[in-house]
Design an enzyme around this catalytic site. Structure first.
Site, PDB file in Angstrom:
ATOM      1  N   ARG A 106      46.284  -4.514  40.128  1.00 17.24           N
ATOM      2  CA  ARG A 106      45.342  -5.487  40.664  1.00 17.24           C
ATOM      3  C   ARG A 106      45.920  -6.283  41.822  1.00 17.24           C
ATOM      4  O   ARG A 106      45.206  -7.049  42.455  1.00 17.24           O
ATOM      5  CB  ARG A 106      44.962  -6.471  39.559  1.00 17.24           C
ATOM      6  CG  ARG A 106      43.656  -6.149  38.828  1.00 17.24           C
ATOM      7  CD  ARG A 106      43.546  -7.158  37.718  1.00 17.24           C
ATOM      8  NE  ARG A 106      42.227  -7.412  37.227  1.00 17.24           N
ATOM      9  CZ  ARG A 106      41.670  -6.803  36.188  1.00 17.24           C
ATOM     10  NH1 ARG A 106      42.278  -5.807  35.594  1.00 17.24           N
ATOM     11  NH2 ARG A 106      40.482  -7.169  35.749  1.00 17.24           N
ATOM     12  N   ARG A 155      36.858 -14.082  38.656  1.00 17.55           N
ATOM     13  CA  ARG A 155      37.346 -12.702  38.680  1.00 17.55           C
ATOM     14  C   ARG A 155      36.855 -11.948  39.914  1.00 17.55           C
ATOM     15  O   ARG A 155      37.598 -11.185  40.514  1.00 17.55           O
ATOM     16  CB  ARG A 155      36.887 -11.959  37.420  1.00 17.55           C
ATOM     17  CG  ARG A 155      37.842 -12.154  36.276  1.00 17.55           C
ATOM     18  CD  ARG A 155      37.487 -11.239  35.126  1.00 17.55           C
ATOM     19  NE  ARG A 155      37.394 -12.019  33.920  1.00 17.55           N
ATOM     20  CZ  ARG A 155      36.314 -12.163  33.187  1.00 17.55           C
ATOM     21  NH1 ARG A 155      35.202 -11.534  33.505  1.00 17.55           N
ATOM     22  NH2 ARG A 155      36.341 -12.895  32.118  1.00 17.55           N
ATOM     23  N   LYS A 190      33.207   0.742  35.186  1.00 18.25           N
ATOM     24  CA  LYS A 190      34.526   1.366  35.123  1.00 18.25           C
ATOM     25  C   LYS A 190      34.928   1.743  33.697  1.00 18.25           C
ATOM     26  O   LYS A 190      35.445   2.828  33.456  1.00 18.25           O
ATOM     27  CB  LYS A 190      35.532   0.349  35.660  1.00 18.25           C
ATOM     28  CG  LYS A 190      36.645   0.870  36.421  1.00 18.25           C
ATOM     29  CD  LYS A 190      37.359  -0.261  37.173  1.00 18.25           C
ATOM     30  CE  LYS A 190      37.204  -1.635  36.595  1.00 18.25           C
ATOM     31  NZ  LYS A 190      38.348  -2.100  35.800  1.00 18.25           N
ATOM     32  N   ARG A 227      26.313  -8.986  29.751  1.00 15.51           N
ATOM     33  CA  ARG A 227      27.384  -8.313  29.019  1.00 15.51           C
ATOM     34  C   ARG A 227      27.835  -9.067  27.778  1.00 15.51           C
ATOM     35  O   ARG A 227      28.146  -8.452  26.758  1.00 15.51           O
ATOM     36  CB  ARG A 227      28.564  -8.076  29.967  1.00 15.51           C
ATOM     37  CG  ARG A 227      29.476  -6.998  29.498  1.00 15.51           C
ATOM     38  CD  ARG A 227      30.387  -6.510  30.588  1.00 15.51           C
ATOM     39  NE  ARG A 227      31.504  -7.418  30.829  1.00 15.51           N
ATOM     40  CZ  ARG A 227      32.577  -7.077  31.525  1.00 15.51           C
ATOM     41  NH1 ARG A 227      32.675  -5.889  32.060  1.00 15.51           N
ATOM     42  NH2 ARG A 227      33.560  -7.933  31.713  1.00 15.51           N
ATOM     43  N   ARG A 244      30.655 -10.804  26.838  1.00  9.81           N
ATOM     44  CA  ARG A 244      31.981 -10.753  26.252  1.00  9.81           C
ATOM     45  C   ARG A 244      32.519 -12.170  26.132  1.00  9.81           C
ATOM     46  O   ARG A 244      32.107 -13.054  26.883  1.00  9.81           O
ATOM     47  CB  ARG A 244      32.885  -9.928  27.194  1.00  9.81           C
ATOM     48  CG  ARG A 244      33.874  -9.075  26.493  1.00  9.81           C
ATOM     49  CD  ARG A 244      34.504  -8.093  27.462  1.00  9.81           C
ATOM     50  NE  ARG A 244      35.263  -8.770  28.522  1.00  9.81           N
ATOM     51  CZ  ARG A 244      35.828  -8.115  29.531  1.00  9.81           C
ATOM     52  NH1 ARG A 244      35.699  -6.818  29.631  1.00  9.81           N
ATOM     53  NH2 ARG A 244      36.514  -8.775  30.443  1.00  9.81           N
TER      54      ARG A 244
HETATM   55  P1  AMP Z   1      39.534  -6.246  32.508  1.00 12.63           P
HETATM   56  O1  AMP Z   1      39.080  -5.803  31.153  1.00 12.63           O
HETATM   57  O2  AMP Z   1      40.230  -5.170  33.291  1.00 12.63           O
HETATM   58  O3  AMP Z   1      38.420  -6.887  33.300  1.00 12.63           O
HETATM   59  O4  AMP Z   1      40.642  -7.381  32.272  1.00 12.63           O
HETATM   60  C1  AMP Z   1      40.321  -8.584  31.617  1.00 12.63           C
HETATM   61  C2  AMP Z   1      41.308  -9.670  32.002  1.00 12.63           C
HETATM   62  O5  AMP Z   1      42.643  -9.267  31.639  1.00 12.63           O
HETATM   63  C3  AMP Z   1      41.394  -9.955  33.496  1.00 12.63           C
HETATM   64  O6  AMP Z   1      40.403 -10.875  33.901  1.00 12.63           O
HETATM   65  C4  AMP Z   1      42.803 -10.551  33.608  1.00 12.63           C
HETATM   66  O7  AMP Z   1      42.851 -11.864  33.145  1.00 12.63           O
HETATM   67  C5  AMP Z   1      43.585  -9.685  32.633  1.00 12.63           C
HETATM   68  N1  AMP Z   1      44.146  -8.479  33.265  1.00 12.63           N
HETATM   69  C6  AMP Z   1      43.837  -7.178  33.012  1.00 12.63           C
HETATM   70  N2  AMP Z   1      44.547  -6.340  33.776  1.00 12.63           N
HETATM   71  C7  AMP Z   1      45.349  -7.115  34.556  1.00 12.63           C
HETATM   72  C8  AMP Z   1      46.297  -6.850  35.581  1.00 12.63           C
HETATM   73  N3  AMP Z   1      46.574  -5.604  35.979  1.00 12.63           N
HETATM   74  N4  AMP Z   1      46.922  -7.917  36.149  1.00 12.63           N
HETATM   75  C9  AMP Z   1      46.659  -9.166  35.774  1.00 12.63           C
HETATM   76  N5  AMP Z   1      45.768  -9.495  34.837  1.00 12.63           N
HETATM   77  C10 AMP Z   1      45.101  -8.487  34.215  1.00 12.63           C
END
Ligand code: AMP
Length: 189
Positions: free
Chosen positions: A93, A143, A17, A130, A132
């Site tokens: 989400r 997740r 993504k 990955r 990170r």
């Molecule tokens: P991502 O890079 O989109 O995988 O986001 C990394 C982390 O940020 C996620 O595992 C959540 O802990 C938090 N996060 C990102 N976007 C959201 C969202 N829309 N709602 C809640 N937590 C979020």
């Protein structure tokens, strides 16, 4: 005048993504708004908010809805997002976030809701490589679990509104990119 794009891209972690969003944002001249990137920036700045967000992220848990909705509402209200359009990555989400988003953009405020579909076994294999900081094995499974539990109903919700476009996310980066562009272009007036 070029048509500004307003879209959401969904996909499990590891679906590609982030990479595809960056390319799409270039292609359409739309802002790539990644809530994960915004939160990681806050963590890096070491603000009070960043420290709290870091705890949720490290556990693979979701940051509370009211906080996320506030952040996205503010970001989408800025002039650049209004002028250039946006590609939302990582939001909404949860159903509460989806409902709030529709209230922010209005019912006709989105051109496309894309689901970059990559099967669980494929993303699990990709995630291992990955590296990170918030990618511990536990956080990864948490997740993926939350994606099925909280985010799948959001996909069904958009599907029920006739908005969802499934794109096969298995393939080379350019192949998948071409598929997404075709899906988006078919939806742009
Ligand atoms: P991502 O890079 O989109 O995988 O986001 C990394 C982390 O940020 C996620 O595992 C959540 O802990 C938090 N996060 C990102 N976007 C959201 C969202 N829309 N709602 C809640 N937590 C979020």
């Amino acid at each position: 005048m070029a048509r500004r794009l307003r879209a959401i891209i969904f996909g499990r972690q590891g679906a590609g993504k982030g990479t595809q969003s960056a390319r799409l944002s270039d292609h359409y001249g739309a802002l790539h708004i990644s809530t994960g990137d915004m939160l990681r920036a806050a963590v890096a700045e070491g603000t009070e908010f960043g420290r709290k967000a870091d705890e949720y992220m490290r556990g693979g848990n979701l940051v509370p809805d009211d906080v996320m909705i506030g952040i996205v509402r503010e970001r989408l209200g800025k002039a650049d997002a209004i002028d250039q359009g946006f590609l939302l990555d990582g939001f909404p989400r949860t159903l509460a976030q989806a409902e709030a988003l529709l209230e922010i953009t209005g019912d006709d405020g989105l051109d496309a809701v894309l689901d970059l579909d990559v099967p669980l076994d494929v993303v699990t294999a990709r995630m291992k490589g990955r590296g990170r900081a918030d990618d511990t094995d536990e956080a990864i499974s948490r997740r993926l679990e939350l994606y099925e539990k909280e985010t799948s109903p959001v996909l069904q919700w958009f599907d029920g509104r006739g908005k969802l476009v499934q794109v096969d996310g298995v393939g080379s980066e350019p192949e998948v990119f071409d598929r997404i562009v075709s899906a988006i272009d078919a939806r742009l007036p």
